[in-house]
Scaffold this active site. Sequence first.
Site, mmCIF file in Angstrom:
data_model
loop_
_atom_site.group_PDB
_atom_site.id
_atom_site.type_symbol
_atom_site.label_atom_id
_atom_site.label_comp_id
_atom_site.label_asym_id
_atom_site.label_seq_id
_atom_site.Cartn_x
_atom_site.Cartn_y
_atom_site.Cartn_z
ATOM 1 N N CYS A 378 0.832 -1.201 0.000
ATOM 2 C CA CYS A 378 0.000 0.000 0.000
ATOM 3 C C CYS A 378 0.874 1.261 0.000
ATOM 4 O O CYS A 378 1.402 1.624 -1.038
ATOM 5 C CB CYS A 378 -0.987 -0.046 1.151
ATOM 6 S SG CYS A 378 -2.419 0.973 0.797
ATOM 7 N N HIS A 503 -3.271 -4.970 0.626
ATOM 8 C CA HIS A 503 -2.701 -5.490 1.881
ATOM 9 C C HIS A 503 -2.778 -7.019 1.859
ATOM 10 O O HIS A 503 -3.653 -7.609 2.520
ATOM 11 C CB HIS A 503 -3.484 -4.950 3.078
ATOM 12 C CG HIS A 503 -3.232 -3.514 3.361
ATOM 13 N ND1 HIS A 503 -2.135 -3.079 4.075
ATOM 14 C CD2 HIS A 503 -3.904 -2.400 2.990
ATOM 15 C CE1 HIS A 503 -2.165 -1.763 4.152
ATOM 16 N NE2 HIS A 503 -3.224 -1.327 3.502
ATOM 17 N N GLU A 505 -1.187 -9.094 3.358
ATOM 18 C CA GLU A 505 -0.960 -9.704 4.683
ATOM 19 C C GLU A 505 -2.270 -10.158 5.323
ATOM 20 O O GLU A 505 -2.288 -11.079 6.133
ATOM 21 C CB GLU A 505 -0.208 -8.730 5.610
ATOM 22 C CG GLU A 505 -0.951 -7.457 6.040
ATOM 23 C CD GLU A 505 -0.786 -6.290 5.074
ATOM 24 O OE1 GLU A 505 -0.501 -6.534 3.885
ATOM 25 O OE2 GLU A 505 -0.965 -5.129 5.515
HETATM 26 N N1 GLN Z 1 -1.984 6.698 3.102
HETATM 27 C C1 GLN Z 1 -2.071 5.984 1.857
HETATM 28 C C2 GLN Z 1 -3.445 6.088 1.236
HETATM 29 O O1 GLN Z 1 -4.391 6.452 1.909
HETATM 30 C C3 GLN Z 1 -1.682 4.527 2.055
HETATM 31 C C4 GLN Z 1 -2.649 3.775 2.913
HETATM 32 C C5 GLN Z 1 -2.115 2.458 3.421
HETATM 33 O O2 GLN Z 1 -0.920 2.221 3.374
HETATM 34 N N2 GLN Z 1 -2.987 1.622 3.903
HETATM 35 O O3 GLN Z 1 -3.618 5.814 0.089
#
Ligand code: GLN
Length: 528
Positions: A378, A503, A505
Amino acid sequence: MREKQKYIFVTGGVLSGVGKGVTAASIGAVLQAKGAKVSIQKCDPYLNVDAGLLNPREHGECFVTKDGAETDLDLGHYERFLDIELTQKSATLAGRLLFDLIADERAGKFGGKTVQLIPHLTQSIQQTILQAADGSDFHIVEIGGTVGDYEGLSFVEAIREFSQKVGRSNCLFIHVVYVPFICTSKEFKTKPAQNALNDLRGFGIVPDAVVVRTDYPAPDSVADKISLFGGVAKENIIMMPNADTVFRVPLILAKSGFSKLLSDFSGLHKKPNLAAWEKIINQQMSKPEKTVTVGLVAKYIDNEDTYISVIEALKAAAWHEKVGLKVKWVNAETATKKDFKKVDAILVPGGFGARGVEGKIAAARYALDNNVPYLGLCLGLQVAVIAATRKAGQDDANSTEFAPKCSCDVVYIMDGQAGKESTGGTLRLGDYPARLVKGSLVEKVYGTTKVTERHRHRYEVNQQFLYEISKGGLVVSGTSPDGSLVEFIEAPQNDYFIATQAHPEFRSRPIRPSPLFVGLIRASLKNK
Ligand code: GLN
């Protein structure tokens, strides 16, 4: 489905954070090993509407379900232990229930009645239990916090009434207590546990079993005392000293007196088949020949819970590859090349806000320039894209999350998301599919071109800059099915440099680790 559904309530006393979630999940694992269909739910008494806006330093990771609920990290334990996918129904927060009750009151749905915690909130709680239990044989409900907390009283009352409604014999109450060891006098003290059991009884619940958490193995006399003063049969006092790994807990439960209680309660008398758990333990206990060190570049380095699913996914991948794992915390705010040099691979996990982001960009750049295996999750994708664009000569490249006015906004806010930066539940959340580029490394790693992963983000790669990004060494290797959103990038010049907007994970399991993590561990072995 069974003729009659059964319910298991797990409450806690003395302190929270001593393994109630793992106990609840492990009970589910033993029932599954007896062939039962299990569902599970966490009730949190605090007044937040979801876990999305909670500070991860205080509260640990925000786990995301497939339908996009932002939940407590215990749901992650449940999914990993039970290998099921949960939904919003399994995450009950007092804040959400009250929010809905008050909305109903404003809409005139109570016809002039007085709206009260009892019976209205308690009924809402009972309703959520019935909904979350739908379709399973056994439903496990963990009540967050400890019994006696002001804010949790409605939940304790709700489950007491619930047991009366569905029949006490269809419910099992398990209380998890902590027994401290006093180093100076070298003795275990059961007094706080006795008080905790008194508190529970005061609310009309006599537990069927007590799980006694201790830091060290405790003598039998501790179980005797708790049995006597707690009014619970000795065989149902389950001693649970710290285990070498949480995955041993189902095995410990299955071997304890609890096993008989569970057989009698469930009517499932056959021995649980715990082969999968034994396999996990054997994998973990085997002495690997090689160990890899993965640098986790993060800003919350003082609380492992903040990245618990990432760490569990790394561990699972390492067990899978039969290699030892060392996770080295690299403070994103102070990181230098020296820190990156010391590790075999770099992982940049998700994150929000500007703090520490330059360190994460530097980490991605180091991995890109030095062919160090890299996995970006992300925010870990977004910083990699920024690093590559800067490498291509665009020094101003940034995300509008950190530099709202930058001229080279390679990561920017999606239409419809602007203005919602500090509001809850408004991100792109939950499962989304992606289409992977044929012949890409990520296709090879997954072994398919169609994948689905969980998401939790607001910002996106700005595809106007694809030329600059590729000049810096990265290509897009996966997009949303319509091609409008970048989901995966990789560095074709490097051995293993993959980042995803998702994500992965959250879908990793101890016995079925995420392919992206397995790939990282394999690549980290190259110089070993
Ligand atoms: N802050 C970034 C976004 O909102 C990444 C979010 C994250 O890593 N879950 O896109």
